[in-house]
Design a protein around this motif. Structure first.
Motif, mmCIF file in Angstrom:
data_model
loop_
_atom_site.group_PDB
_atom_site.id
_atom_site.type_symbol
_atom_site.label_atom_id
_atom_site.label_comp_id
_atom_site.label_asym_id
_atom_site.label_seq_id
_atom_site.Cartn_x
_atom_site.Cartn_y
_atom_site.Cartn_z
ATOM 1 N N LEU A 153 2.330 -5.807 3.910
ATOM 2 C CA LEU A 153 1.033 -5.632 3.367
ATOM 3 C C LEU A 153 1.037 -5.531 1.916
ATOM 4 O O LEU A 153 0.042 -5.898 1.213
ATOM 5 C CB LEU A 153 0.373 -4.440 3.805
ATOM 6 C CG LEU A 153 -0.208 -4.389 5.484
ATOM 7 C CD1 LEU A 153 -0.263 -2.872 5.957
ATOM 8 C CD2 LEU A 153 -1.240 -5.079 5.268
ATOM 9 N N ARG A 154 2.087 -5.285 1.515
ATOM 10 C CA ARG A 154 2.347 -4.991 -0.012
ATOM 11 C C ARG A 154 2.654 -6.445 -0.499
ATOM 12 O O ARG A 154 2.222 -6.996 -1.713
ATOM 13 C CB ARG A 154 3.325 -4.172 -0.508
ATOM 14 C CG ARG A 154 2.963 -2.654 -0.157
ATOM 15 C CD ARG A 154 4.125 -1.472 -0.943
ATOM 16 N NE ARG A 154 3.502 -0.403 -0.570
ATOM 17 C CZ ARG A 154 4.220 0.670 -0.802
ATOM 18 N NH1 ARG A 154 5.595 0.592 -1.311
ATOM 19 N NH2 ARG A 154 3.667 1.921 -0.692
ATOM 20 N N GLU A 155 3.250 -7.315 0.013
ATOM 21 C CA GLU A 155 3.720 -8.494 -0.292
ATOM 22 C C GLU A 155 2.617 -9.621 -0.415
ATOM 23 O O GLU A 155 2.474 -10.437 -1.413
ATOM 24 C CB GLU A 155 4.757 -9.088 0.466
ATOM 25 C CG GLU A 155 6.095 -8.405 0.451
ATOM 26 C CD GLU A 155 7.140 -9.340 1.342
ATOM 27 O OE1 GLU A 155 6.711 -9.986 2.188
ATOM 28 O OE2 GLU A 155 8.200 -8.888 1.369
ATOM 29 N N VAL A 156 1.622 -9.484 0.663
ATOM 30 C CA VAL A 156 0.359 -10.206 0.502
ATOM 31 C C VAL A 156 -0.692 -9.894 -0.365
ATOM 32 O O VAL A 156 -1.665 -10.469 -0.477
ATOM 33 C CB VAL A 156 0.005 -10.503 1.863
ATOM 34 C CG1 VAL A 156 0.941 -11.256 2.652
ATOM 35 C CG2 VAL A 156 -0.551 -9.281 2.831
ATOM 36 N N GLY A 157 -0.314 -8.655 -0.959
ATOM 37 C CA GLY A 157 -1.464 -7.863 -2.005
ATOM 38 C C GLY A 157 -2.646 -7.188 -1.123
ATOM 39 O O GLY A 157 -3.440 -6.646 -1.730
ATOM 40 N N VAL A 158 -2.595 -7.112 0.171
ATOM 41 C CA VAL A 158 -3.434 -6.338 0.997
ATOM 42 C C VAL A 158 -3.552 -4.791 0.452
ATOM 43 O O VAL A 158 -4.201 -4.060 0.111
ATOM 44 C CB VAL A 158 -3.457 -6.218 2.702
ATOM 45 C CG1 VAL A 158 -4.358 -5.357 3.167
ATOM 46 C CG2 VAL A 158 -3.461 -7.665 2.886
ATOM 47 N N CYS A 159 -2.129 -4.249 0.264
ATOM 48 C CA CYS A 159 -1.949 -2.875 -0.019
ATOM 49 C C CYS A 159 -1.433 -3.038 -1.641
ATOM 50 O O CYS A 159 -0.395 -3.674 -1.752
ATOM 51 C CB CYS A 159 -0.823 -2.123 0.749
ATOM 52 S SG CYS A 159 -0.418 -0.511 0.166
ATOM 53 N N ARG A 160 -2.231 -2.040 -2.471
ATOM 54 C CA ARG A 160 -1.724 -2.485 -3.781
ATOM 55 C C ARG A 160 -1.303 -0.918 -4.412
ATOM 56 O O ARG A 160 -1.243 -0.611 -5.278
ATOM 57 C CB ARG A 160 -3.108 -2.375 -4.601
ATOM 58 C CG ARG A 160 -3.760 -3.786 -4.182
ATOM 59 C CD ARG A 160 -5.033 -4.046 -4.854
ATOM 60 N NE ARG A 160 -5.666 -5.414 -4.590
ATOM 61 C CZ ARG A 160 -5.184 -6.710 -5.006
ATOM 62 N NH1 ARG A 160 -4.200 -6.529 -5.782
ATOM 63 N NH2 ARG A 160 -5.979 -7.626 -4.702
ATOM 64 N N ALA A 161 -0.782 -0.067 -3.397
ATOM 65 C CA ALA A 161 -0.089 1.242 -3.689
ATOM 66 C C ALA A 161 1.085 0.945 -4.539
ATOM 67 O O ALA A 161 1.932 0.015 -4.224
ATOM 68 C CB ALA A 161 0.060 2.058 -2.621
ATOM 69 N N LYS A 162 1.228 1.716 -5.756
ATOM 70 C CA LYS A 162 2.534 1.472 -6.547
ATOM 71 C C LYS A 162 3.221 2.821 -6.749
ATOM 72 O O LYS A 162 4.427 2.496 -7.389
ATOM 73 C CB LYS A 162 2.084 0.831 -7.793
ATOM 74 C CG LYS A 162 1.064 -0.432 -7.886
ATOM 75 C CD LYS A 162 2.253 -1.678 -7.341
ATOM 76 C CE LYS A 162 1.367 -2.845 -7.391
ATOM 77 N NZ LYS A 162 2.066 -3.912 -6.920
ATOM 78 N N SER A 163 2.844 3.764 -6.451
ATOM 79 C CA SER A 163 3.193 5.053 -6.749
ATOM 80 C C SER A 163 3.570 6.210 -5.618
ATOM 81 O O SER A 163 3.202 5.840 -4.574
ATOM 82 C CB SER A 163 2.546 5.829 -7.812
ATOM 83 O OG SER A 163 2.962 7.181 -8.189
ATOM 84 N N ARG A 164 4.544 6.757 -5.664
ATOM 85 C CA ARG A 164 4.789 7.934 -4.787
ATOM 86 C C ARG A 164 4.219 9.475 -5.300
ATOM 87 O O ARG A 164 4.406 10.329 -4.545
ATOM 88 C CB ARG A 164 6.171 8.315 -4.355
ATOM 89 C CG ARG A 164 6.847 7.012 -3.802
ATOM 90 C CD ARG A 164 8.353 7.400 -3.190
ATOM 91 N NE ARG A 164 8.876 5.918 -2.462
ATOM 92 C CZ ARG A 164 10.035 6.109 -1.832
ATOM 93 N NH1 ARG A 164 10.560 7.023 -1.992
ATOM 94 N NH2 ARG A 164 10.293 5.150 -1.091
ATOM 95 N N ARG A 165 3.780 9.237 -6.224
ATOM 96 C CA ARG A 165 3.213 10.871 -7.091
ATOM 97 C C ARG A 165 1.687 10.648 -7.365
ATOM 98 O O ARG A 165 1.544 9.474 -7.817
ATOM 99 C CB ARG A 165 3.930 11.095 -8.176
ATOM 100 C CG ARG A 165 5.548 11.121 -7.915
ATOM 101 C CD ARG A 165 6.364 11.916 -8.796
ATOM 102 N NE ARG A 165 7.769 11.956 -8.192
ATOM 103 C CZ ARG A 165 8.255 13.013 -7.366
ATOM 104 N NH1 ARG A 165 7.494 13.546 -6.966
ATOM 105 N NH2 ARG A 165 9.477 12.897 -7.125
ATOM 106 N N LEU A 166 1.170 11.721 -7.521
ATOM 107 C CA LEU A 166 -0.158 11.724 -7.758
ATOM 108 C C LEU A 166 -0.617 12.328 -9.103
ATOM 109 O O LEU A 166 0.214 13.334 -9.705
ATOM 110 C CB LEU A 166 -1.072 12.598 -6.807
ATOM 111 C CG LEU A 166 -1.168 12.193 -5.304
ATOM 112 C CD1 LEU A 166 -1.910 13.144 -4.803
ATOM 113 C CD2 LEU A 166 -1.819 10.643 -5.315
#
Length: 402
Positions: A74-87
């Motif tokens: 999902l991240r490779e194809v750009g569907v998921c754009r999450a970049k971090s583990r912190r808020l």
């Protein structure tokens, strides 16, 4: 402190658990769903603690990824754009966490292992194969909370090498074991325990207090009870009568009357098939099998459905059709009853009557939310509500008349 708490819907059991947990050095809270878990985490933060969730990836991923491989794709194809583990700022909503550019699953798991309160699904402690993955969390824990503890009086299929004690199991094609004794073994060394439920009334409490080594505490007063009106129609709703025309006409007529007066109504039936049958008979009303928000409509569902427990619904009235005795043809039910009798507990009482009362109490709880702020109405349609009224909580039984 080891307490089994029975308190009515609307009492604030979740907040009570969160308040205690927030003050502990290390606490574990087990809840039914990730939505309840997120709500619990928010309460913990309000009381000065810090919480994380150790739920599965599928429930916490905005796109439903079930494993790491699907996540990466999902991240490779750009569907998921999450970049971090912190808020940047605390959030207890999956969409809000994702909007901050973070992965909800990763954020909540990272915080879960480091914060003083860890919130987990109660399903994790129903099988040995699940317990192994979290067994380290019970080391030096100060407080364990089991929210909606009635869900633990159930059975689970296990593999031969998972049998934790054969006295709690019966042989079948796949061995069937009672869950509650396993939980008792798991939490027996915990310093403090709070097990909470609206369904575990005093006459059903013995098996829970025995295996959890806890003291029973009951809170009977329900906030806003003066705003609740309860009616009963003692019709003989049975397997061989509930689809006959006179009963269909009775039920649909009463649902229409309640809808016209209250606007937002939920109707419960003994099973999904019967609920769908009656839904088809109410085509002249705005009906749905799912809640549709604040608009006036009738929700048609069944006892034990996904929306019958732990979900806050905006309804002002409830119609409860039939007394939800479980399917007596179920092989799993009779295996459960067999285990209960073997352990010295009344199998009929805990296997059948407790199941029925639990379904009723949880379903009624969908109506009783915000009772202290507005008038609510409940209609029971079945003569067995009188026969078994002594098993119901006082806020229901004291107003029931034949």
């Amino acid at each position: 402190m080891r307490i089994l708490l029975n308190a009515p819907p609307g009492y604030g059991k979740s907040r009570a658990i969160a308040k205690i947990a927030a003050q502990k050095r290390r606490a574990l809270i087990f809840v039914r769903s990730h939505l309840e878990g997120l709500q619990m985490a928010r309460y913990v933060e309000e009381y000065g603690g810090s919480a994380g969730l150790l739920f599965g990836r599928k429930t916490l991923c905005p796109f439903g990824a079930e494993n790491l491989l699907q996540c990466l794709k999902l991240r490779e194809v750009g569907v998921c754009r999450a970049k971090s583990r912190r808020l940047e700022k605390p959030a207890f909503d999956i969409d809000e966490i994702y909007k901050q550019g973070a992965c909800p699953y990763e954020v909540l798991h990272v915080s879960g292992r480091h914060n003083n309160v860890i919130i987990l699904p109660i399903a994790y402690i129903s099988k040995i194969s699940n317990i192994v993955a979290i067994s380290d969390l019970f080391e030096e824990v100060d407080f364990v909370a089991l929210d909606e503890v009635h869900n633990l009086l159930t059975t689970v299929s296990v593999q031969d090498d998972e049998l934790y004690s054969k006295q709690y199991c019966v042989a079948d094609e796949t061995p069937i074991c009672l869950v509650l004794p396993l939980i008792g073994e798991l939490v027996k060394k915990t310093k403090s325990l709070l097990a909470a439920s609206a369904s575990v009334l005093r006459h059903f409490s013995q098996i829970f207090t025995y295996f959890l080594n806890a003291r029973f505490v009951e809170i009977e007063k329900i906030p806003g009870i003066e705003n609740l009106e309860i009616d009963l129609i003692p019709a003989k709703i049975r397997y061989n009568t509930r689809t006959k025309s006179r009963y269909v006409e009775l039920v649909t007529r009463e649902v229409k009357r309640v809808y016209q007066e209250y606007g937002q109504v939920i109707v419960f039936f003994p099973n999904k098939e019967l609920a769908m049958y009656y839904l088809s008979k109410m085509s002249d009303l705005p009906v749905s099998d799912q809640p549709l928000g604040d608009i006036n409509h009738v929700i048609v569902t069944y006892y034990g459905s996904p929306i019958s427990e732990g979900i806050n619904l905006n309804v002002k009235a409830g119609v409860f059709v039939g007394f939800p005795i479980p399917n007596i043809k179920s092989r799993e039910l009779w295996l459960k009853i067999k285990i209960l009798y073997r352990l010295g507990f009344n199998g009929y009482k805990y296997g059948i009557l407790f199941t029925a009362v639990n379904h009723i109490v949880q379903a009624v709880g969908r109506v009783l939310r915000d009772l202290n702020r507005e008038r609510k109405y409940i209609l029971f349609i079945d003569d067995r509500y009188i026969k078994y009224k002594h098993l119901l909580p006082r806020y229901l039984s004291q107003t029931l008349r034949p």
